[in-house]
Design an enzyme around this catalytic site. Structure first.
Site, PDB file in Angstrom:
ATOM      1  CG  ASP A 325     -42.535 -14.089 -22.894  1.00 20.81           C
ATOM      2  OD1 ASP A 325     -41.702 -14.976 -23.132  1.00 20.81           O
ATOM      3  OD2 ASP A 325     -42.713 -13.602 -21.755  1.00 20.81           O
ATOM      4  CD  GLU A 525     -41.146 -17.514 -17.201  1.00 11.37           C
ATOM      5  OE1 GLU A 525     -42.285 -17.483 -17.679  1.00 11.37           O
ATOM      6  OE2 GLU A 525     -40.132 -17.777 -17.882  1.00 11.37           O
TER       7      GLU A 525
END
Ligand code: BGC
Ligand code: BGC
Length: 822
Positions: A325, A525
């Protein structure tokens, strides 16, 4: 969409350390050991095919170590060109949340597709005897093909969880795959299988539920929808895509709900709660798994061999590949974003190296050549990547525009796709209160529709919508979308009623009922991390109370990415609908809220909470099966029209101690929070001035001829995560007298390193007397260590200059944040 106070709060929270949750361990007694034998075994999904393996053998026999290493590297669209792919033979590219063709978030589908062709052709170019290996393009199609104007935008996963309809998830997966095919990508970074245990987490809405049962039931359905039915001819072919189970694993269980944080659960909880989605996803044939940014007992998942290799690959038999990621490998101990043999050695197969790919490639190559990365491990990683490419038919496929659905624009936002999204909206709504049968809205009523979110498709869609944060969009960016207001207006007038949209909530003629649509502004996020589950904005409450006092029945439609403490709003409304983040088809709300011509509901509420609803603003973590479980609305709660929807008056004690300040806002309303505003050197003064309120700003006046500075400074703070996430320093300022000399902006770290930007040219001839905003990315100061920032803002001038500043804070990069110096 404006940079709201919500963002401010989100930023505050993103920087605050998580408070210790009550029901989970608060200290770490060291990592328990993973016992792979305790973990579930699966069939592995798609069986290894000897023909494909033979093709891989033949190809790998021809590959140089350079070509092998290149397969393991994925670069981001903003820093890689087709020419780079031609040169380096990279295995993959992605478009991150803010990465668009030529920086245009509104780039048309044709432009995306043309780029897909160019990248593909570069990877297939055999000039000079190079091998043709088709590259993979990955995208975050996480609620529909959400980066593309005109695509169908589905509710975020939190709403889909409330629908408890696995069949619908399969349809959504299939539609998403079709729409992605139009623009030529091969791969989506979905589904998210996080089991979210603390709603303070900014990614709560990306999870289907707090309980593993929904996640485990949905995982195979979504994978089937995206990739096709395992064992059928269409598996990974034609209209289908490659899916990703993410983020492996434990992302939803970090202490305090801190994004990219540490999960301290026991091995059993880690497996049974956080890991629950993976075995079913693997059984359904998911081809890729994304490693999580988070840690388990202090060890980052990107470097966790016992989990990536021993559990996922060996025990569970996963035979696809593991992708990292967004520079997550750089967080593994002893690693940087440009060098991390430990991740590959632990079982990562492809690094997501958005901007770091070039140096990472060189370093990984050197490590492969020296044996620091064993040859067998490199070959295994490459084999897995090639296996997925062969399985997906990429070696046979023509260029993306010539593939099935490539360039077929009628597929983007096709009516039958929008209809499924609208159904998903209907099924995702959860009715929490309905006193006096105020819902459904009745024929002939005069309905006032108001609230900041009433006519805002971007807000109802949330983060990961055209931009990473989901901000900076207007309704015009959703040609196939409809706002909640749009849907209500149609449905109300269809039954002889009158619908009035009021921007400020005022009305000329008293309505029969007022619908207030409000809620969280988009975030994604860690920007969405919070310190508590309070809903601190007053974009609904005052309106609701005003109508109530005037005797007008009220309906609250609340948009949010999580369950929040809403007692005051619940008290102030007759009906309260938790609508989560419904996406582009606002009409789905009206389908349920507005009756048919006979006054009977057209659609009843069927949604039930997949997240427990808190009784106070500090009641988190809060999960079904907690020993002292006492939510306001339990997991599974959801009224229908047949129920008595009345609710006793709720306590309005939030449980919060006091307003907490935050680290991400360095200076606002004349206050500096935990840092101090100081002058350094002679000849600069600070005075309080008014902008919107009395003394809410400061004016800095340099009168001298020696360099002097104004600084916002304090204890060293770790902003590495923010720097990696491309956050910048946003400053609201007014030039009062242009500088007569040099002006320098700077930040400093604990080691005393100063990073500077010379603003002299930028200020030369600039407009004075008006307020403006400017932002500088943290990355503009490459020599300064973002992990130990002390001075977050410094301004130095060496000659007369006057500037007023009202606000200094961290802001996300939405394209406008650069390193401006001229
Ligand atoms: C997110 C992932 C996403 C990736 C690519 C990361 O920051 O954690 O969920 O797939 O970026 O955009
Ligand atoms: C990217 C996202 C990514 C994030 C990582 C952003 O700039 O657009 O895709 O997830 O950074 O923090």
């Amino acid at each position: 969409m404006r940079l709201s106070s919500l963002l401010l709060i989100a930023l505050l929270a993103s920087l605050a350390a998580g408070c210790a949750p009550a029901s989970e361990p608060t200290t770490d007694d060291g990592p328990p050991t993973i016992q792979p034998a305790n973990w579930p075994v699966t069939s592995g999904g798609l069986a290894i095919d000897s023909d494909i393996e033979a093709r891989i053998d033949a190809l790998m026999a021809q590959m140089s170590v350079e070509e092998m290493v290149a397969q393991t590297i994925q670069a981001d669209l903003t820093t890689v060109t087709p020419e780079d792919v031609r040169t380096y033979r990279l295995g993959s590219i992605l478009n991150g949340g803010n990465s668009d063709p030529y920086g245009d978030i509104r780039a048309p589908a044709e432009t995306w597709l043309a780029l897909a062709d160019s990248f593909y052709e570069a990877s297939m170019d055999t000039t000079g005897g190079r091998l043709a290996i088709p590259l993979l393009w990955g995208t975050d199609a996480v609620h529909g093909h959400n980066n593309i104007v005109g695509a169908t935008v589905f509710p975020h996963n939190i709403g889909l969880g409330a629908a408890r309809n696995a069949e619908l998830m399969e349809q959504i997966g299939a539609i998403t795959a079709r729409e992605v095919r139009v623009t030529g990508m091969d791969w989506t970074f979905a589904p998210t299988l996080a089991v979210v245990r603390d709603d303070r987490w900014g990614r709560t809405y990306e999870g289907y539920a707090e309980h593993p049962e929904v996640v485990a039931a949905y995982a195979p359905a979504v994978v089937r929808g995206l990739q096709g039915e395992l064992g059928s001819d269409t598996f990974l072919q034609g209209e289908k895509l490659i899916a990703t189970a993410k983020h492996f694993m434990g992302d939803g269980g970090t202490l305090g709900g801190v994004d990219q944080g540490d999960n301290l659960s026991s091995e059993a909880d880690f497996r049974d709660i956080h890991g629950a989605g993976y075995p079913p996803a693997i059984e359904a044939g998911v081809q890729t798994v994304m490693a999580s940014f988070s840690s388990w007992h202090g060890t980052k998942m990107h470097g966790y061999e016992a989990l990536l290799n021993d559990v996922l690959k060996e025990r569970m038999g996963f035979n696809g590949f593991v992708v990292g990621d967004w520079n997550g490998h750089g967080q593994v101990s002893d690693c940087t974003t440009t060098s991390c043999p430990a991740a590959l050695n632990a079982g990562l197969d492809m690094y997501m190296a958005p901007d770091s790919w070039e140096e990472l490639y060189e370093n990984t190559l050197a490590q492969a050549q020296s044996g620091e990365i064993p040859r067998a491990r490199l070959e295994d990683a490459v084999r897995r990547i090639l296996r997925v490419k062969f399985r997906a038919g990429l070696f046979e496929a023509p260029r993306p525009s010539e593939r099935l659905l490539g360039g077929d624009l009628s597929v983007l936002g096709a009516p039958e796709h929008l209809a499924v999204a609208r159904q998903a909206v209907r099924e995702s709504l959860v009715l929490l209160k309905n006193a006096n049968g105020v819902l459904p809205l009745q024929p002939g009523q005069r309905v006032l529709v108001t609230g900041e979110a009433a006519d805002d498709i971007g807000q109802q869609s949330g983060g990961w919508t055209l931009t990473w944060q989901g901000t900076n969009t207007t309704n015009a960016d959703f040609p196939n979308g409809q706002s909640i207001w749009g849907g209500l207006q149609e449905a109300i007038t269809a039954i002889g009623g009158t619908a009035v949209l009021s921007a400020d909530g005022s009305y000329a003629q008293t309505p029969d009922v007022a619908v207030v649509v409000f809620g969280e502004e988009p975030y994604a996020e860690f920007i969405g991390d919070r310190e508590d589950v309070d809903y601190p904005l007053d974009d609904g409450l005052t309106l609701l109370r005003t109508y109530r006092e005037a005797g007008i029945p009220t309906v609250a439609v609340f948009l949010s990415g999580r369950a929040l403490w809403m007692n005051p709003e619940l008290n102030a409304s007759e009906a309260f609908v938790a609508a989560f983040l419904p996406g582009s088809q606002g009409a789905g709300v009206a389908d349920v809220l507005v009756a048919g011509p006979d006054g009977a509901p057209r659609h009843d509420f069927t949604g039930t909470l997949s997240y427990s609803w808190p009784r106070t603003a500090v009641q988190t973590p809060l999960n079904r099966d907690d020993p002292a479980y006492d939510p306001l609305f339990a997991y599974g709660f959801g009224l229908t029209y047949a129920d008595d929807g009345s609710l006793a008056v709720l306590s309005e004690e939030s449980g919060l101690e006091a307003e907490s300040g935050g680290e991400g806002v360095f200076f606002a309303a004349g206050e500096t929070g935990t840092r101090t505003l100081e002058t350094r050197g002679e000849g600069v003064t600070i005075t309080a001035v008014d902008r919107d309120a009395q003394e809410d700003s400061r004016q800095f006046t340099w009168s001298g001829t020696n360099p002097a500075s104004v600084v916002i400074t304090g204890e060293a703070t770790d902003y590495a995560r923010e720097a990696n996430g491309e956050l910048g320093l946003g400053i609201q300022y007014r030039l009062d007298a242009l500088p007569e000399g040099t002006v320098t902006l700077f930040v400093e770290d604990a080691a005393g390193t100063r990073g500077t930007l010379d603003l002299t040219a930028l200020l030369d001839g600039a407009e004075t007397g008006t307020w403006g905003t400017v932002a500088f990315m943290l990355r503009c100061f490459p020599d300064v260590d973002p992990a130990s920032l002390t001075t977050v803002f410094g301004l130095e001038a060496d000659a007369p200059f006057t500037v007023s500043i009202s606000d200094v804070r961290l802001v996300p990069n939405e394209g406008q944040v650069l390193c401006p110096t001229s």
